[in-house]
Design an enzyme around this catalytic site. Structure first.
Site, PDB file in Angstrom:
ATOM      1  N   ASP A 101      36.886  62.195   4.868  1.00 33.17           N
ATOM      2  CA  ASP A 101      37.102  60.552   4.824  1.00 33.17           C
ATOM      3  C   ASP A 101      37.937  60.126   3.915  1.00 33.17           C
ATOM      4  OD1 ASP A 101      34.904  58.614   4.179  1.00 33.17           O
ATOM      5  OD2 ASP A 101      33.523  59.480   4.624  1.00 33.17           O
ATOM      6  N   ASP A 202      37.204  54.498   5.582  1.00 33.35           N
ATOM      7  CA  ASP A 202      36.338  53.821   4.858  1.00 33.35           C
ATOM      8  C   ASP A 202      36.991  52.721   4.643  1.00 33.35           C
ATOM      9  OD1 ASP A 202      33.473  54.159   3.059  1.00 33.35           O
ATOM     10  OD2 ASP A 202      35.099  53.642   1.495  1.00 33.35           O
ATOM     11  N   GLU A 255      36.307  52.116   9.167  1.00 33.49           N
ATOM     12  CA  GLU A 255      34.077  52.018   9.552  1.00 33.49           C
ATOM     13  C   GLU A 255      34.759  50.051   9.189  1.00 33.49           C
ATOM     14  OE1 GLU A 255      30.666  51.756   6.288  1.00 33.49           O
ATOM     15  OE2 GLU A 255      33.107  52.053   5.687  1.00 33.49           O
ATOM     16  N   HIS A 324      25.780  58.221   7.057  1.00 39.99           N
ATOM     17  CA  HIS A 324      24.785  58.041   5.398  1.00 39.99           C
ATOM     18  C   HIS A 324      24.557  56.994   4.924  1.00 39.99           C
ATOM     19  CE1 HIS A 324      29.361  56.936   5.262  1.00 39.99           C
ATOM     20  NE2 HIS A 324      28.751  56.533   4.126  1.00 39.99           N
ATOM     21  N   ASP A 325      24.495  55.801   5.655  1.00 40.51           N
ATOM     22  CA  ASP A 325      24.196  54.654   5.266  1.00 40.51           C
ATOM     23  C   ASP A 325      23.128  54.156   5.320  1.00 40.51           C
ATOM     24  OD1 ASP A 325      26.686  54.832   3.190  1.00 40.51           O
ATOM     25  OD2 ASP A 325      27.860  53.304   4.394  1.00 40.51           O
TER      26      ASP A 325
HETATM   27  C1  GLC Z   1      31.592  52.312   2.941  1.00 39.82           C
HETATM   28  C2  GLC Z   1      30.267  54.016   3.551  1.00 39.82           C
HETATM   29  C3  GLC Z   1      29.055  53.763   1.936  1.00 39.82           C
HETATM   30  C4  GLC Z   1      30.187  53.485   0.749  1.00 39.82           C
HETATM   31  C5  GLC Z   1      31.205  52.793   0.594  1.00 39.82           C
HETATM   32  C6  GLC Z   1      32.135  52.330  -0.331  1.00 39.82           C
HETATM   33  O1  GLC Z   1      31.007  51.724   3.763  1.00 39.82           O
HETATM   34  O2  GLC Z   1      30.519  54.243   4.231  1.00 39.82           O
HETATM   35  O3  GLC Z   1      28.586  55.358   1.470  1.00 39.82           O
HETATM   36  O4  GLC Z   1      29.235  52.524  -0.325  1.00 39.82           O
HETATM   37  O5  GLC Z   1      32.041  52.335   1.583  1.00 39.82           O
HETATM   38  O6  GLC Z   1      32.492  53.190  -0.535  1.00 39.82           O
END
Ligand code: GLC
Ligand code: CA
Length: 548
Positions: A101, A202, A255, A324-325
């Site tokens: 990540d 991320d 992402e 995980h979100d």
């Molecule tokens: C992304 C991650 C999440 C995190 C956020 C801030 O959305 O998937 O888990 O809290 O970024 O880094």
């Protein structure tokens, strides 16, 4: 596209590991890298080709690793650099690639850069972050943080404010600084030279900000964060990143919230910034446990729109239903009311997304059908945003029961409970009380049992992985949606010159008719029911046909 011209990551399936909750090797209640090493043979057996590790860098863990205090160190709770190198070598020896990540929209407020930046306005690291003067004694503008409250935090010492897209302990990095960019790109190259196979990047659509003089447009419900999400000009930064990835032949999965299907070819097309991006259109439709009905037509439409936008070489999708979100997919989109319904609906969802065009990702525990956690009190919840949400609801006058009902049914912690390996105490995750409670359904829902039962979800995923690999039309074949207007059946074909597949999935608990004429030579390849009638789809019935 001929198979020989395909990239490895198009044929393989990814598996996402949330290390804190995967496997605890030294029994301190926290999953770790040696735990991941232990389970590589299991992942091999499942059939996946690469793993994505959620952040493992040094971090004070305000947002579970998404607040990095040292990009070149391993979080000590997870192990050492030597453990990581061993994991990398062992994974590679089993032909499993490893992507990390990459959290570069922001760092931790405990990062040395930020400490330096705070020490004095003329410190050379000040420009690594976004500091702005107060306006009339207030924050520079009214932009909200994604985690609640203002996106600005006062630095009392200087009277300036710094910007944070997420929690205030996650100050945004200033991508307008060339020095910052140079340091970040060098760090990326450093990991790739270590042998890492790529990254999930991320929150990358947030790295460019609109002018701070713009007011927040609260009326735009579709893109409330548009002032710091996919803002024009971002492409320059993304191209610089892309050059480093390309030089090292690295897999890149961005992402990318706020990037529409229409914009996606620029991001993941033949000359796109990334190999794939995670989109959010379908995943945002997960409100069932709040009493709202799962909007199947909107879900079908979201998935089909992304398929069509990237079909025929215009790009490549990252396919997922969990991470995980978000909630566990069977709880969000399936049926958890009985054990049978859990497995049947889990298989329907699996078949539905796995055979779309793109690279499927399985989130740990999804392959055994883990479900949401029955939260009853706030002390069972860890996620920083969920806790803030809970206390905000209390401040609004909600009772504790109402607040926990709302937060419990939406919190990301539903997906973060420990992996359920067997039916012993703490589900075989650890012998020590885990950092987050184990779902009470572990005696039924666990790996050991799923591997023993030939009819399990685990074996169904295994079959899907093999089928996908062995049939080129399921990889690169054209996507065509059928029954577009059907309120509950998602149907599509995957075709190339040699093969023709038909996928039909009833996404609802109520049976329905299958309003399709099946070709007389249609052959049923895979299904989640042992008995069926061709013209009727039972609750969550899913079928894969081959027609030739
Ligand atoms: C992304 C991650 C999440 C995190 C956020 C801030 O959305 O998937 O888990 O809290 O970024 O880094
Ligand atoms: Ca541990």
């Amino acid at each position: 596209m001929h198979k020989t011209t395909m990239n490895w990551w198009q044929e393989e399936v990814g598996y996402q590991i949330y290390p804190r909750s995967f496997k605890d090797s030294n029994h301190d209640g926290i999953g770790d890298l040696n735990g991941v090493r232990e389970k590589l043979p299991y992942l091999k057996q499942l059939g996946i080709g690469f793993i994505w590790l959620n952040p493992i860098n040094a971090s004070p863990n305000v947002d579970n690793g998404y607040d990095i205090s040292d990009y070149r160190k391993i979080l000590s709770e997870f192990g050492t650099m030597a453990d990581f190198e061993a994991l990398l070598a062992e994974a590679h020896a089993q032909n499993i690639k490893v992507i990390m990540d990459l959290v570069i929209n922001h760092s931790s407020d405990q990062h040395e850069w930020f400490k330096q930046a705070l020490s004095a306005p003329d410190n050379p690291y000040r420009e690594y972050f976004i500091f702005e003067d107060a306006v009339d004694g207030h924050a520079p503008n009214d932009w909200p943080s994604i985690f609640g409250g203002s996106a600005w935090e006062l630095d009392e010492k200087s009277g300036q404010y710094y910007f944070h897209t997420f929690a205030k302990e996650q100050p945004d990095l200033n991508w307008e600084s060339e020095k910052l960019r140079r340091d970040i790109l060098a760090m990326v190259a450093w990991w790739l030279e270590k042998g890492v196979d790529g990254f999930r990047i991320d929150a990358i659509s947030h790295i460019k900000k609109a002018p701070f003089t713009l007011m927040w447009d609260a009326a735009d419900h579709k893109r409330p964060y548009k002032n710091f999400q996919n803002v024009p000009g971002i492409e320059e930064h993304l191209q610089e990143l892309q050059a480093v990835f390309q030089k090292h032949d690295a897999l890149s999965v961005g992402e990318a919230s706020g990037v529409s299907a229409q914009q996606a070819p620029a991001w993941v097309g033949p000359s796109g910034y990334f190999n794939m991006i995670f989109s959010f259109d379908h995943i945002h439709l997960w409100k069932r446990e709040l009493g709202e009905k799962f909007n199947i037509p909107a879900f079908k439409h979201a998935l089909a729109t992304w398929q069509e936008a990237l079909d025929e070489g215009r790009g490549w999708n990252a396919l997922y239903l969990e991470n995980h979100d978000v909630l566990r997919s069977i709880s969000a989109f399936g049926d958890t009311r009985t054990e049978e319904a859990r497995v049947i609906s889990g298989k329907a969802l699996a078949l539905m997304y796995f055979l779309l065009q793109g690279t499927p990702f399985i989130y740990q525990g999804q392959e055994i059908g883990m479900t949401n956690f029955p939260f009853t009190a706030i002390d069972q919840i860890d996620a920083v945003d969920s806790r803030a949400h809970y206390f905000a609801l209390l401040a609004e006058g909600k009772t504790e029961a109402e607040a926990i009902r709302q937060v419990g049914s939406t919190t990301r912690d539903n997906a973060r409970t420990p992996m359920q390996w067997d039916d012993t105490t703490y589900a075989g995750f650890s012998t020590h009380k885990p950092w987050l409670a184990v779902n009470p359904n572990y005696p039924t829902v666990n790996v050991q049992r799923a591997m023993r039962e030939s009819n399990s979800l685990f074996h169904f995923f295994q079959q899907l992985i093999v089928l996908r690999k062995n049939n080129e039309a399921l990889l690169t074949g054209r996507f065509t949606e059928l029954l577009k207007a059907d309120p509950q059946v998602f149907a599509y074909t995957r075709t190339n010159a040699a093969q023709h597949f038909l996928i039909v999935v009833n996404l609802d608990r109520t049976p329905t008719t299958l309003a399709l004429e099946l070709a007389s030579d249609a052959q049923l390849i895979l299904s989640n029911y042992s008995t069926y009638e061709t013209a009727t789809l039972q609750a969550y019935e899913a079928r894969l046909y081959q027609i030739n």
